[in-house]
Scaffold this motif. Structure first.
Motif, mmCIF file in Angstrom:
data_model
loop_
_atom_site.group_PDB
_atom_site.id
_atom_site.type_symbol
_atom_site.label_atom_id
_atom_site.label_comp_id
_atom_site.label_asym_id
_atom_site.label_seq_id
_atom_site.Cartn_x
_atom_site.Cartn_y
_atom_site.Cartn_z
ATOM 1 N N PHE A 42 53.042 75.637 18.903
ATOM 2 C CA PHE A 42 53.429 74.431 19.661
ATOM 3 C C PHE A 42 52.844 74.523 21.107
ATOM 4 O O PHE A 42 52.161 75.147 21.404
ATOM 5 N N TYR A 43 53.211 73.183 21.662
ATOM 6 C CA TYR A 43 52.457 73.081 22.975
ATOM 7 C C TYR A 43 53.494 72.781 23.931
ATOM 8 O O TYR A 43 54.188 71.685 23.926
ATOM 9 N N PRO A 44 53.853 73.646 24.835
ATOM 10 C CA PRO A 44 54.903 73.452 25.903
ATOM 11 C C PRO A 44 54.534 72.301 26.903
ATOM 12 O O PRO A 44 55.512 71.653 27.444
ATOM 13 N N GLU A 45 53.264 71.997 27.052
ATOM 14 C CA GLU A 45 52.739 70.972 27.952
ATOM 15 C C GLU A 45 51.481 70.268 27.535
ATOM 16 O O GLU A 45 50.810 71.002 26.809
ATOM 17 N N ALA A 46 51.369 69.047 27.358
ATOM 18 C CA ALA A 46 50.202 68.578 26.987
ATOM 19 C C ALA A 46 50.062 66.991 27.296
ATOM 20 O O ALA A 46 50.635 66.245 27.009
ATOM 21 N N ASP A 47 49.139 67.051 28.458
ATOM 22 C CA ASP A 47 48.695 65.555 29.062
ATOM 23 C C ASP A 47 47.083 65.682 29.350
ATOM 24 O O ASP A 47 46.456 66.662 29.088
ATOM 25 N N ALA A 48 46.836 64.694 29.926
ATOM 26 C CA ALA A 48 45.168 64.394 30.194
ATOM 27 C C ALA A 48 44.937 65.671 31.285
ATOM 28 O O ALA A 48 43.821 66.126 31.241
ATOM 29 N N GLU A 49 45.890 66.074 32.404
ATOM 30 C CA GLU A 49 45.422 66.927 33.526
ATOM 31 C C GLU A 49 45.822 68.508 32.859
ATOM 32 O O GLU A 49 44.864 69.181 33.335
ATOM 33 N N ARG A 50 46.551 68.640 31.999
ATOM 34 C CA ARG A 50 46.930 70.090 31.450
ATOM 35 C C ARG A 50 47.267 70.089 30.348
ATOM 36 O O ARG A 50 48.344 69.474 30.063
ATOM 37 N N CYS A 51 46.728 70.999 29.298
ATOM 38 C CA CYS A 51 47.563 71.263 28.294
ATOM 39 C C CYS A 51 47.295 72.651 27.909
ATOM 40 O O CYS A 51 46.551 73.515 28.203
ATOM 41 N N THR A 52 48.717 73.144 27.482
ATOM 42 C CA THR A 52 49.005 74.658 26.748
ATOM 43 C C THR A 52 49.349 74.668 25.503
ATOM 44 O O THR A 52 50.377 74.053 25.153
ATOM 45 N N ALA A 53 48.516 75.610 24.646
ATOM 46 C CA ALA A 53 49.006 75.767 23.288
ATOM 47 C C ALA A 53 49.367 77.227 23.348
ATOM 48 O O ALA A 53 48.902 78.148 23.845
ATOM 49 N N ALA A 54 50.422 77.157 22.466
ATOM 50 C CA ALA A 54 51.510 78.508 22.590
ATOM 51 C C ALA A 54 51.364 78.978 21.080
ATOM 52 O O ALA A 54 51.485 78.159 20.253
ATOM 53 N N LEU A 55 51.258 80.714 20.853
ATOM 54 C CA LEU A 55 51.298 80.937 19.639
ATOM 55 C C LEU A 55 52.515 82.191 19.543
ATOM 56 O O LEU A 55 52.360 83.077 20.610
ATOM 57 N N LEU A 56 53.388 81.772 18.857
ATOM 58 C CA LEU A 56 54.481 82.731 18.755
ATOM 59 C C LEU A 56 54.764 83.473 17.492
ATOM 60 O O LEU A 56 54.804 82.729 16.454
ATOM 61 N N LEU A 57 54.473 84.659 17.359
ATOM 62 C CA LEU A 57 54.404 85.416 16.274
ATOM 63 C C LEU A 57 55.887 86.094 15.978
ATOM 64 O O LEU A 57 55.982 87.003 16.844
ATOM 65 N N GLU A 58 56.583 85.739 14.978
ATOM 66 C CA GLU A 58 57.873 86.524 14.659
ATOM 67 C C GLU A 58 57.480 87.730 13.568
ATOM 68 O O GLU A 58 57.220 87.118 12.210
#
Length: 527
Positions: A42-58
């Motif tokens: 999922f992406y906690p933040e996503a816009d033109a200036e800053r984008c973060t992709a997160a991987l959570l492994l359960e």
């Protein structure tokens, strides 16, 4: 366990291009099944200036235990004590590396059909992992990632913030920052996370060499910690590590010569190559041991601390040896020996000549009595000094074979190993390494106590200044043996006394090959 990858951008080059590279839409939360749990992207933040992709492994701890049970490989190093309560669900380990390769497979390969120009473009990336097991501490983290162009922040995690005097744990909070392609970043993490953890949750098979070289292409062949990375990634399986290092060196030479690796590999006409090749020290050592056993006319032989069964295999080739027993404390080593020797496929008559048994040389064992000869090849240096008298009595006092062959490194020769740092022993599991005088002192005292006579032979090139790389003691039971005595306690700092007068046989020097390269031991520690 949790990982984030962040990049920044502008209106002309939006940060949300990260979604194209990872093949995961920033507006969606997705879940993927893995062998040991569920991976969420999922992406906690996503816009033109800053984008973060997160991987959570359960991680499912029950699945982790069930998949490792009964296979001799386990789910994790800590699960032997607490199968369902351990660090595997939280620490970034090989479980996370496998999830990265499964969830971001196309990104790791540098593929992006929608925007084919993107994968080759370096991005300002920041990778964060809150808990990374680092066997080697923050210093090792810097040594692994900084040569790859990353700015590294590795903050040790205290064992308990309430009790700072307890010190730091083996975990670090890791942040990496640098201008890299996404594919490079993922491949670095895929290889180096298991290396830092120094463990894998699955059996390391020969195809792991190919995986390592694919992920390490373009950076591993020139990495200053290449040997450490290959050894840890391949779970210290030295045959695989050697193959990986040889192929990496071939790739490096090919890059220097601007040619294909296959052309370099086929550049030598083996039929026309008459240059003498160096004989590995391990081969010379086994040849020397076999020579002693032939001289002693031994038929029933014990290989004490047999490891993966290399010497047992050589003994099986000669009909003189009719009853061969390999003994080791490590069930894993015995399993490897059984596989190497192909005992399950061996003709029945051949199989009747060999047995592999588990046993500790720190205790007397009635199964070891009545044999013609016993071999302790590269074993004694793995034993703590206070326990050495117990091994001595178990072999010379209780089992009491007619012949005993002992080989051990000669520490004086270590100065001839160009790749061995000064003051270091040849392997991290060696409790000590003896000089020639110390070995002769110990062997002479053992012979006197238990009614043997002993002679010494060099193994490998006998350097006039520092002696041979391996020293061999050949014990023969005296015709009128003295009464064997029990083990004499020896403290961990007990000095080796003056040498007991022992008349050695004239040195038997094998053909002098080029100086061998330092080797890894072939057997598990037998302490």
């Amino acid at each position: 366990m949790f990982l984030t990858i962040t990049t920044t951008g502008s209106a002309e080059r939006p940060a949300t291009d990260l979604g194209f590279l990872l093949h995961k839409h920033p507006a969606k939360a997705q879940a993927f099944s893995t062998a040991h749990g569920t991976a969420h992207v999922f992406y906690p933040e996503a816009d033109a200036e800053r984008c973060t992709a997160a991987l959570l492994l359960e991680v499912d701890p029950v699945a982790l235990v069930r998949r490792g049970r009964g296979k001799g490989r386990g789910g994790a190093p800590d699960s032997a004590l607490a199968q369902y309560v351990n660090d595997r669900p939280y620490a970034a380990s090989s479980l996370l590396a496998v999830a990265l390769s499964a969830v971001f497979a196309s990104a790791m390969k540098g593929q992006c059909n929608a925007r084919p120009e993107l994968p080759a473009l370096p991005l300002p990336l920041r990778v964060a992992l809150p808990a990374v097991p680092a066997r080697g501490g923050a210093d090792l983290v810097h040594r692994l990632f900084e040569p790859l162009g990353w700015t590294v922040r590795a903050e040790p995690v205290p064992l308990d913030e309430t009790f700072p005097e307890w010190g730091d744990s083996r975990y670090v909070r890791l942040e990496l920052a640098g201008e890299r392609t996404v594919a490079e970043a993922l491949r670095h993490l895929y290889v180096l996370l298991p290396v830092l953890d120094d463990a894998k949750h699955y059996w390391v098979s020969p195809d792991e060499v190919d995986k390592l070289l694919r992920a390490g292409e373009g950076w591993l062949e020139s990495h200053p910690e290449q040997r450490l990375i290959a050894g840890r990634y391949l779970a210290r399986r030295w045959s695989l590590t050697r193959e990986a290092l040889e192929r990496l060196e071939l790739a490096r030479l090919a890059e220097v010569d601007d040619t294909a690796a296959e052309e370099i590999d086929n550049a030598v006409d083996e039929a026309a190559d008459t240059e003498e090749q160096p004989v590995p020290l391990a081969v010379q050592r086994r040849a020397a041991i076999l020579g002693v056993l032939r001289d002693a006319k031994a038929a029933r032989v014990l290989d004490l601390g047999c490891g993966q069964g290399q010497l047992v295999g050589e003994l099986l080739k000669e009909g003189q040896f009719t009853d061969i027993v390999g003994v080791d404390v490590s069930m894993r080593a015995l399993h490897e020996a059984r596989h190497r020797l192909r005992l399950d496929r061996m003709p029945e008559r051949q199989a009747e000549r060999v047995r592999l048994v588990q046993g500790s040389l720190a205790y007397t064992d009635a199964r070891l009595k009545g044999y013609d000869a016993a071999v302790l090849s590269e074993v004694v240096e793995h034993v703590d000094l206070p326990r050495l008298p117990a091994l001595e009595y178990a072999v010379f006092g209780s089992a009491r074979p007619r012949t005993v062959v002992v080989t051990t490194p000669n520490v004086e020769y270590n100065v001839r190993w160009e790749s061995l740092p000064a003051g270091h022993v040849r392997h991290r599991d060696h409790r000590f390494e003896w000089t020639r005088e110390e070995f002769r002192t110990w062997a002479g005292e053992v012979a006197d106590r238990h009614g043997y006579v002993v002679e010494f032979r060099p193994v490998g090139p006998d350097d006039p200044e520092v002696g041979p790389p391996t020293q061999l003691a050949y014990f023969r039971l005296a015709e009128a043996p003295t009464t064997a005595v029990g083990p004499t306690p020896v403290g961990p700092t007990t000095p080796v006394g003056p040498a007991t007068p022992v008349t050695p046989a004239a040195p038997v020097t094998p053909a002098s090959p080029p100086t061998p390269a330092p080797e890894q031991p072939e057997k598990e520690a037998v302490t």
